[in-house]
Write a protein that holds these residues in place. Structure first.
Motif, PDB file in Angstrom:
ATOM      1  N   LEU A 209       0.846  -1.184   0.000  1.00  0.00           N
ATOM      2  CA  LEU A 209       0.000   0.000   0.000  1.00  0.00           C
ATOM      3  C   LEU A 209       0.887   1.241   0.000  1.00  0.00           C
ATOM      4  N   LEU A 210       0.718   2.080  -1.005  1.00  0.00           N
ATOM      5  CA  LEU A 210       1.438   3.341  -1.109  1.00  0.00           C
ATOM      6  C   LEU A 210       0.455   4.482  -0.914  1.00  0.00           C
ATOM      7  N   SER A 211       0.783   5.425  -0.040  1.00  0.00           N
ATOM      8  CA  SER A 211      -0.112   6.556   0.205  1.00  0.00           C
ATOM      9  C   SER A 211       0.688   7.840   0.282  1.00  0.00           C
ATOM     10  N   GLY A 212       0.026   8.940  -0.068  1.00  0.00           N
ATOM     11  CA  GLY A 212       0.694  10.230  -0.021  1.00  0.00           C
ATOM     12  C   GLY A 212      -0.091  11.282  -0.777  1.00  0.00           C
ATOM     13  N   PRO A 213       0.501  12.448  -1.000  1.00  0.00           N
ATOM     14  CA  PRO A 213      -0.185  13.556  -1.683  1.00  0.00           C
ATOM     15  C   PRO A 213      -0.160  13.382  -3.191  1.00  0.00           C
ATOM     16  N   PHE A 214      -0.872  12.355  -3.663  1.00  0.00           N
ATOM     17  CA  PHE A 214      -0.822  12.001  -5.084  1.00  0.00           C
ATOM     18  C   PHE A 214      -2.170  12.217  -5.767  1.00  0.00           C
ATOM     19  N   LYS A 215      -2.101  12.679  -7.008  1.00  0.00           N
ATOM     20  CA  LYS A 215      -3.267  12.708  -7.879  1.00  0.00           C
ATOM     21  C   LYS A 215      -3.393  11.341  -8.550  1.00  0.00           C
ATOM     22  N   LEU A 216      -4.562  11.090  -9.143  1.00  0.00           N
ATOM     23  CA  LEU A 216      -4.795   9.801  -9.784  1.00  0.00           C
ATOM     24  C   LEU A 216      -3.809   9.565 -10.914  1.00  0.00           C
ATOM     25  N   SER A 217      -3.417  10.626 -11.604  1.00  0.00           N
ATOM     26  CA  SER A 217      -2.449  10.482 -12.695  1.00  0.00           C
ATOM     27  C   SER A 217      -1.093  10.014 -12.179  1.00  0.00           C
TER      28      SER A 217
END
Length: 251
Positions: A209-217
């Motif tokens: 599981l990777l999480s962070g301040p990411f947009k779908l792109s």
């Protein structure tokens, strides 16, 4: 596990009390002369548990080095993945987290147990939480054997505005198997992506599981997928936790 330990403690306490009272002839010698079988059973119980604890302690000492090496290698692999993601996306390094779950069967149930998690170069405090294989993005990715990416914060906000009734009417797959309460209690990073890992026989054996301040792109980019695949390869080489790992981390 806690219930079993409490039961064991109660059995040992009862057996110890019987042996002690018999040695002190309380309430009287005649009573214990008629309870020979109970005394022998108590001695056997105490001997078994003392021997079991001794063997477990010796086994833990023998395996301690392997367990420590596994934890260090796992932390290094997760930290390297965080570095790769930061370099490819430009995200703040202290907001990117990588978690790794392994499948484990407990009695008649299968669970995904988080064996490692890294945020800002350090272990995440609650890194032993268990997840059902069909609940949440991690559980859904594991059960469907598919990579799942979602802008989670926006997903939760939209569902919250629609309310619990609309949430209950959604298809279970669209809810990721979550109840309304589980949704509202879930952590809300901006973006998350879950990627299952597979054993040599092709069956899923874990999930990243990777999480962070990411947009779908960002989450669906080739760079992120390559990083997840590279991490899965390293984890495959690392293999399952060594003997004694689960017990050591449940203490």
């Amino acid at each position: 596990m806690i219930a079993l330990r409490l039961i064991r403690a109660a059995v040992m306490a009862a057996a110890g009390a019987i042996v002690t009272l018999a040695q002190l002839n309380l309430p009287d010698r005649r009573f214990w002369e008629e309870q020979t079988l109970l005394q022998w059973a108590s001695v056997v119980v105490l001997t078994f548990f003392i021997y079991y604890d001794a063997v477990r302690s010796v086994n833990y000492s023998v395996q301690a080095i392997r367990i420590r090496d596994y934890d260090n290698d796992l932390r290094s692999a997760l930290s390297a993945a965080v570095s790769a993601v930061v370099l490819s996306t430009g995200a703040p390094w202290d907001e990117v987290a990588v978690h790794y779950y392994r499948r484990r069967r407990l009695l008649f149930w299968r669970w995904l147990i988080r064996v490692g998690a890294v945020l800002a170069g350090a272990d995440v405090a609650d890194a032993r939480r268990s997840i059902r294989p069909d609940v949440g993005i991690v559980g859904t990715a594991f059960s469907t054997e598919m990579v799942i990416a979602e802008q989670w914060r926006q997903f939760v906000r939209t569902a919250t505005k629609q309310g619990p009734r609309a949430w209950a009417q959604r298809d279970e797959r669209d809810r990721f198997g979550l109840s309304w309460g589980q949704l509202r209690r879930s952590a809300q990073p901006e973006g998350i992506v879950a990627s299952p890992t597979f054993a040599p026989n092709g069956q899923p054996d874990g999930c990243i599981l990777l999480s962070g301040p990411f947009k779908l792109s960002d989450l669906t980019s080739d760079e992120i997928q390559r990083t997840l695949d590279d991490l899965a390869t390293v984890l495959d080489r690392l293999g399952p936790p060594p003997t004694g790992w689960w017990g050591a981390h449940e203490r």
